[in-house]
Design a protein around this motif. Structure first.
Motif, mmCIF file in Angstrom:
data_model
loop_
_atom_site.group_PDB
_atom_site.id
_atom_site.type_symbol
_atom_site.label_atom_id
_atom_site.label_comp_id
_atom_site.label_asym_id
_atom_site.label_seq_id
_atom_site.Cartn_x
_atom_site.Cartn_y
_atom_site.Cartn_z
ATOM 1 N N ILE A 167 0.832 -1.202 0.000
ATOM 2 C CA ILE A 167 0.000 0.000 0.000
ATOM 3 C C ILE A 167 0.866 1.252 0.000
ATOM 4 C CG2 ILE A 167 -1.703 1.320 1.316
ATOM 5 C CD1 ILE A 167 -2.808 -1.359 2.329
ATOM 6 N N PHE A 168 1.871 1.279 0.868
ATOM 7 C CA PHE A 168 2.752 2.441 0.938
ATOM 8 C C PHE A 168 3.536 2.620 -0.362
ATOM 9 C CE2 PHE A 168 2.310 2.233 5.641
ATOM 10 C CZ PHE A 168 2.039 3.567 5.860
ATOM 11 N N ALA A 169 3.984 1.513 -0.965
ATOM 12 C CA ALA A 169 4.713 1.613 -2.235
ATOM 13 C C ALA A 169 3.841 2.262 -3.299
ATOM 14 C CB ALA A 169 5.170 0.218 -2.682
ATOM 15 N N GLY A 170 2.561 1.884 -3.325
ATOM 16 C CA GLY A 170 1.643 2.486 -4.279
ATOM 17 C C GLY A 170 1.416 3.958 -4.012
ATOM 18 N N ILE A 171 1.308 4.311 -2.738
ATOM 19 C CA ILE A 171 1.116 5.723 -2.366
ATOM 20 C C ILE A 171 2.332 6.554 -2.760
ATOM 21 C CG2 ILE A 171 0.892 7.314 -0.419
ATOM 22 C CD1 ILE A 171 -0.807 5.160 0.961
ATOM 23 N N TYR A 172 3.534 6.022 -2.490
ATOM 24 C CA TYR A 172 4.761 6.736 -2.874
ATOM 25 C C TYR A 172 4.802 6.954 -4.384
ATOM 26 C CZ TYR A 172 6.431 5.391 1.799
ATOM 27 O OH TYR A 172 6.570 5.210 3.150
ATOM 28 N N ALA A 173 4.404 5.921 -5.151
ATOM 29 C CA ALA A 173 4.424 6.037 -6.612
ATOM 30 C C ALA A 173 3.441 7.104 -7.094
ATOM 31 C CB ALA A 173 4.089 4.682 -7.245
ATOM 32 N N ILE A 174 2.268 7.142 -6.481
ATOM 33 C CA ILE A 174 1.268 8.136 -6.879
ATOM 34 C C ILE A 174 1.751 9.548 -6.547
ATOM 35 C CG2 ILE A 174 -1.050 9.004 -6.367
ATOM 36 C CD1 ILE A 174 -1.925 6.096 -6.023
ATOM 37 N N ILE A 175 2.353 9.727 -5.379
ATOM 38 C CA ILE A 175 2.882 11.046 -5.006
ATOM 39 C C ILE A 175 3.983 11.466 -5.978
ATOM 40 C CG2 ILE A 175 4.171 12.317 -3.252
ATOM 41 C CD1 ILE A 175 2.706 10.649 -1.138
ATOM 42 N N GLY A 176 4.892 10.519 -6.291
ATOM 43 C CA GLY A 176 5.957 10.818 -7.241
ATOM 44 C C GLY A 176 5.406 11.174 -8.609
ATOM 45 N N ALA A 177 4.370 10.448 -9.039
ATOM 46 C CA ALA A 177 3.759 10.729 -10.341
ATOM 47 C C ALA A 177 3.074 12.094 -10.339
ATOM 48 C CB ALA A 177 2.752 9.629 -10.682
ATOM 49 N N ALA A 178 2.463 12.461 -9.215
ATOM 50 C CA ALA A 178 1.794 13.760 -9.120
ATOM 51 C C ALA A 178 2.810 14.897 -9.240
ATOM 52 C CB ALA A 178 1.042 13.869 -7.800
ATOM 53 N N ILE A 179 3.954 14.722 -8.589
ATOM 54 C CA ILE A 179 5.016 15.737 -8.678
ATOM 55 C C ILE A 179 5.532 15.825 -10.113
ATOM 56 C CG2 ILE A 179 7.337 16.365 -7.907
ATOM 57 C CD1 ILE A 179 6.678 15.021 -5.225
ATOM 58 N N ALA A 180 5.741 14.646 -10.737
ATOM 59 C CA ALA A 180 6.218 14.631 -12.120
ATOM 60 C C ALA A 180 5.213 15.300 -13.047
ATOM 61 C CB ALA A 180 6.470 13.193 -12.565
ATOM 62 N N TYR A 181 3.945 15.033 -12.821
ATOM 63 C CA TYR A 181 2.903 15.625 -13.668
ATOM 64 C C TYR A 181 2.902 17.143 -13.529
ATOM 65 C CZ TYR A 181 -1.644 16.377 -15.828
ATOM 66 O OH TYR A 181 -2.658 16.803 -16.646
ATOM 67 N N ALA A 182 3.077 17.628 -12.297
ATOM 68 C CA ALA A 182 3.037 19.068 -12.049
ATOM 69 C C ALA A 182 4.197 19.791 -12.721
ATOM 70 C CB ALA A 182 3.052 19.337 -10.544
ATOM 71 N N TYR A 183 5.354 19.131 -12.802
ATOM 72 C CA TYR A 183 6.543 19.811 -13.320
ATOM 73 C C TYR A 183 6.884 19.450 -14.762
ATOM 74 C CZ TYR A 183 7.699 21.643 -8.716
ATOM 75 O OH TYR A 183 7.674 22.326 -7.531
ATOM 76 N N LEU A 184 6.414 18.288 -15.241
ATOM 77 C CA LEU A 184 6.833 17.826 -16.555
ATOM 78 C C LEU A 184 5.773 17.976 -17.634
ATOM 79 C CD1 LEU A 184 8.763 14.567 -15.558
ATOM 80 C CD2 LEU A 184 9.672 16.858 -15.920
ATOM 81 N N PHE A 185 4.521 18.163 -17.236
ATOM 82 C CA PHE A 185 3.456 18.335 -18.218
ATOM 83 C C PHE A 185 3.154 19.826 -18.376
ATOM 84 C CE2 PHE A 185 3.044 13.952 -17.367
ATOM 85 C CZ PHE A 185 2.325 13.379 -18.396
#
Length: 202
Positions: A32-50
């Motif tokens: 569960i935590f691994a999935g949460i970390y991945a989603i947070i990382g993806a959200a940061i990437a989306y905010a800065y890379l898109f």
């Protein structure tokens, strides 16, 4: 002693031998935590890379370092969390966390994972970014399936799911970011939740 008692004893011996030759199952909370970390990382990437909502992720040298840093952070946090939670669970159950079985599990897990990591790095150095997400999903899935025979639980099914979604990702270029989010984020949360519910029942 009745035939029923003999069958029961044989079943218990078989289960004991099976558990002794396999690593304890990872804590469901770690998934569960691994999935949460991945989603947070993806959200940061989306905010800065898109640059605009809905656009495909385009990697260049200027933003690639940020993406690598996010991926490394997700990996480190996931590994540390899995180790801490699994160690705590092993102590509570009076089980060993490090033995010959653990070593075999790590070897079988790391061979496909490291091979895939090296291959991905080679492709990235050649500025071939398009299949990065699909390759990560596929090699991670292969690593899970390869190591599953040394662990209690159904982690192989998570591996199969990662492989399948990785292949679909390869067939649909331009959507790698979203498949990565689905595979490493939501699939981990779903699988971890199922494991956690089974742990609670046990």
């Amino acid at each position: 002693m009745s035939k029923k008692d003999y069958l029961k004893d044989i079943s218990e011996i078989k289960n004991l031998m099976d558990r002794s030759s396999r690593f304890i199952s990872l804590s469901g909370l770690s998934g569960i935590f691994a999935g949460i970390y991945a989603i947070i990382g993806a959200a940061i990437a989306y905010a800065y890379l898109f640059p605009e909502p809905g656009e495909f992720l385009k990697l260049h040298s200027w933003n690639f370092k940020l993406l690598l840093a996010l991926l490394a952070s997700v990996l480190v946090l996931s590994v540390v969390t899995a180790y801490l939670l699994t160690t705590r669970r092993a102590k509570n159950n009076n089980e060993k966390i490090w033995d010959a079985t653990t070593k075999r599990l790590l070897v079988n897990f790391l061979i496909p994972l490291v091979t895939g990591g090296i291959y991905i790095i080679i492709k990235l150095n050649s500025q071939h970014y398009g299949l990065t997400a699909s390759l990560m999903l596929i090699f991670y899935g292969l690593a899970l399936v390869n190591a599953s025979k040394y662990t209690i639980g159904n982690v192989k099914y998570l591996g199969y799911a990662q492989i399948i979604i990785g292949l679909i990702c390869a067939a649909l270029p331009g959507y790698g970011f979203w498949f990565w989010l689905l595979g490493f984020g939501f699939f981990h949360i779903i699988y971890g939740s199922l494991m956690y519910l089974n742990e609670r029942k046990g």
